[in-house]
Design an enzyme around this catalytic site. Sequence first.
Site, mmCIF file in Angstrom:
data_model
loop_
_atom_site.group_PDB
_atom_site.id
_atom_site.type_symbol
_atom_site.label_atom_id
_atom_site.label_comp_id
_atom_site.label_asym_id
_atom_site.label_seq_id
_atom_site.Cartn_x
_atom_site.Cartn_y
_atom_site.Cartn_z
ATOM 1 N N ASP A 296 44.383 40.859 50.275
ATOM 2 C CA ASP A 296 43.387 41.644 49.525
ATOM 3 C C ASP A 296 43.313 41.134 48.088
ATOM 4 O O ASP A 296 44.043 41.603 47.238
ATOM 5 C CB ASP A 296 43.774 43.120 49.579
ATOM 6 C CG ASP A 296 42.710 44.027 48.963
ATOM 7 O OD1 ASP A 296 41.590 43.552 48.698
ATOM 8 O OD2 ASP A 296 43.019 45.218 48.736
ATOM 9 N N GLU A 330 36.939 44.246 41.674
ATOM 10 C CA GLU A 330 36.598 45.153 42.782
ATOM 11 C C GLU A 330 37.556 46.330 42.816
ATOM 12 O O GLU A 330 37.162 47.459 43.083
ATOM 13 C CB GLU A 330 36.655 44.397 44.121
ATOM 14 C CG GLU A 330 36.105 45.184 45.315
ATOM 15 C CD GLU A 330 37.144 46.050 46.030
ATOM 16 O OE1 GLU A 330 36.747 46.904 46.822
ATOM 17 O OE2 GLU A 330 38.356 45.898 45.775
#
Lengths: 473, 473
Positions: A296, A330
Amino acid sequence: MKSFCLFLILILSGITVSAQTNYTADSLNIRKIYDMSLLNGKSYNWLDHLSNEIGGRLSGSFNAQQAVEYTKAELEKLGLDKVWLQPVMVPKWTRGEREFAYVQTAPGVTRNVNITALGGSIATPAGGTKAKVIEVQGLEQLKEYGRENIEGKIVFYNRPMRADLIQTFDAYGGCVDQRYSGAEEAAKYGAVGVIVRSMNLRMDDFPHTGSMSYGDTPENKRIPAAAISTNDAKYLSGILKIQKDLELYFRMNCENHEDVKSYNVIGEITGSENPKEIMVVGGHLDSWDLGDGSHDDGAGVVQSMEVLRLFKEIGYKPKKTLRVVLFMNEENGLRGGNKYAEVAKSKSEDHVFALESDAGGFTPRGFGITATDAQFEKILSWKKLFKPYLIHYFERGGGGADINPLKDEKIVLAGLRPDSQRYFDYHHAANDTFDKVNKRELELGAATMASLVFLVDKYGFNNINKETSELAD
Amino acid sequence: MKSFCLFLILILSGITVSAQTNYTADSLNIRKIYDMSLLNGKSYNWLDHLSNEIGGRLSGSFNAQQAVEYTKAELEKLGLDKVWLQPVMVPKWTRGEREFAYVQTAPGVTRNVNITALGGSIATPAGGTKAKVIEVQGLEQLKEYGRENIEGKIVFYNRPMRADLIQTFDAYGGCVDQRYSGAEEAAKYGAVGVIVRSMNLRMDDFPHTGSMSYGDTPENKRIPAAAISTNDAKYLSGILKIQKDLELYFRMNCENHEDVKSYNVIGEITGSENPKEIMVVGGHLDSWDLGDGSHDDGAGVVQSMEVLRLFKEIGYKPKKTLRVVLFMNEENGLRGGNKYAEVAKSKSEDHVFALESDAGGFTPRGFGITATDAQFEKILSWKKLFKPYLIHYFERGGGGADINPLKDEKIVLAGLRPDSQRYFDYHHAANDTFDKVNKRELELGAATMASLVFLVDKYGFNNINKETSELAD
């Protein structure tokens, strides 16, 4: 009825011949893409550097800046038509000295528990916070207990992810409100801190961080919030049953700073026929700081870069403009995704397709797709081309946090859907590291993305009825 | 044509109503199976014991006997109708003191390389074997080089698994002849030993063992055979290019013994309506000795046991007899699989279905199926029931080494097909350990197996045309 049948047969065989021609050519191109990714892929090497040479890439950190410079330099080596940085102001939050927590089970007797500050949380007072604990199963239970039971205590949100949900992102979606809004809600009842069960389907000792928000809570009412490992959540819940006046101590040194300047990293192959039609592939360059952000979203970053490299390597020149966008921030702000869409809108750019990879570098299974019925049907007509690669999942709904701001009536948004069973074992935790990524799985994901982009480029979503029939069988 | 269309509509809607009824009931039962496996599964605990309390379970070893006793005792706790041991004589091969090998790059200068004896290999002479090395890309290249180039040397088989094959078992199938027949073939040309590149798609330091055969090579002509890690295969190949007279030394202490008595472990729920129709689910209880055999095939063992437990827990009483068979000696003899089929035949038992799990405990994707056209079509008619669980792979071909001896004109053989991308990272190596198995993935596999068994039990393969239409949509 004989002539009608003959007519049908003629039509059907005509379609078959036409489909066969396209199908064969497309199959060969897609085979080339997969071969290049599996036999001469670059994604795994890039990820090695991002993960092991740079490491966790929290927005506003030195590592995030290194990642910007590294990926820009690597894109420049690919011989793209353009590579540039898009400035964006991002929040800067620092963890400071690692967190520390224990429960006191008797005078002078303590047991440490594994916690980590949630991203955006304030620190505890310098000497830490020590208070009784009230366990709840979710935000709605606060009201039930009321201020009289909550004030002055630490609220422990302990609703676990549902193991019976096959798609683990659904289980995540069912719990994450505790992490995101837990502090904001608990503060309304006078809580002095928040401990949230980690968003993890496995029992282990890793606390999982993630974003949280104070909403419009005034600064002087904000309370510190941390995640606790699943093993320690189980322990804490268990001991609270027999020792209701148990006290928990935690100390955190995190801090919110002024916004700082950072960048989206963008590379482009300008379209050979329709340069004004833009396709985007992307992932996010920032990550949490506990691990090295391999799944991630290092995986999504290198897979997206690889899409353009694969096109160059197999000699496919896209008709439309193809951009890779490595979005900044993000995790705790989405500033990069919002900035990219804002600039695109201000320039009246025509984005026709955007594909994000932000669900880990595991074996790809397919795509979640946000599109009109006709657009979706068109994508479904390509499904059989993916069968040799065991790509079977083409379902409605999906995209990605970074590309969602591009949404309008026309654009097709898609998210790569890798196998999700292990994702939350590592998500936002210290064990999201390079060794958890399998080279082949990562490469298969890149090739799967490139294959879909290839088909979108070749067939597009215009003249849908005409072109779909060419590929339908 | 209007009346014809009306007729069609009536037929189709009739089918839909009928299908809906079955579909809903079957869906609910399958949902129960998955819920039970994911929320109250036992497979992971069983595997923990097999892997961590017992460990590697080579045929004829103390550990294999422990595994027999443990699984028998656990099956007895499930309240099955019968649990028994089926005696079978198995080969006994012991590794002895761990292998040792080095290459000599200059007088007095050596570099160790990671090797492991292949299962069934003879030992080297007590002082080891030291000889020059000739690298080949496969068995057929021996002829090309001829005795003049091979005699007195160690043959190094270095054809790698093909990374471009999506299904990793295909890549394995394309290389394993080097391991299985390498020594037999090289001995014909006067080689003194064999080193085989590990069947591993990853570059790492683990040598991967596995079965080999001397065929009809006389005892005094047999030569020792070992696997070398992929990293060291790369090194060896590289240094041979610049140093053709390089010598490799290896020492192995393995030994073949007399056959010993062991057992298949069998448990049965006797069918409530058609007890003479037998369905088998199974995996193999033995494993190689380097790791703890978690993926190969502890996973298959516990998933198969779990199928019966899930049926008991959800209260489903199979109409046909359901047996779990934990086969002994799949790895180096297949004696258990052969014995089970031999006894079944001698008793004229009617086996209608057999399902094996022997491809790792990873996320299940579907099944490989050996069946007639009509049987296969019937299974395909159930495919949509699996969609919520992301089970999509229903392809012809497959079964399992242990159940294949049951093959006749009537039986349907199936093999669970988990995601295969990581399987050969661990296969037959020291890193095939419990921590590589994800609990959810294992449990999803057990539920997927149980769901197929449930459908086979309910619908069977008789009256195929009639019953298929009930479920078709």
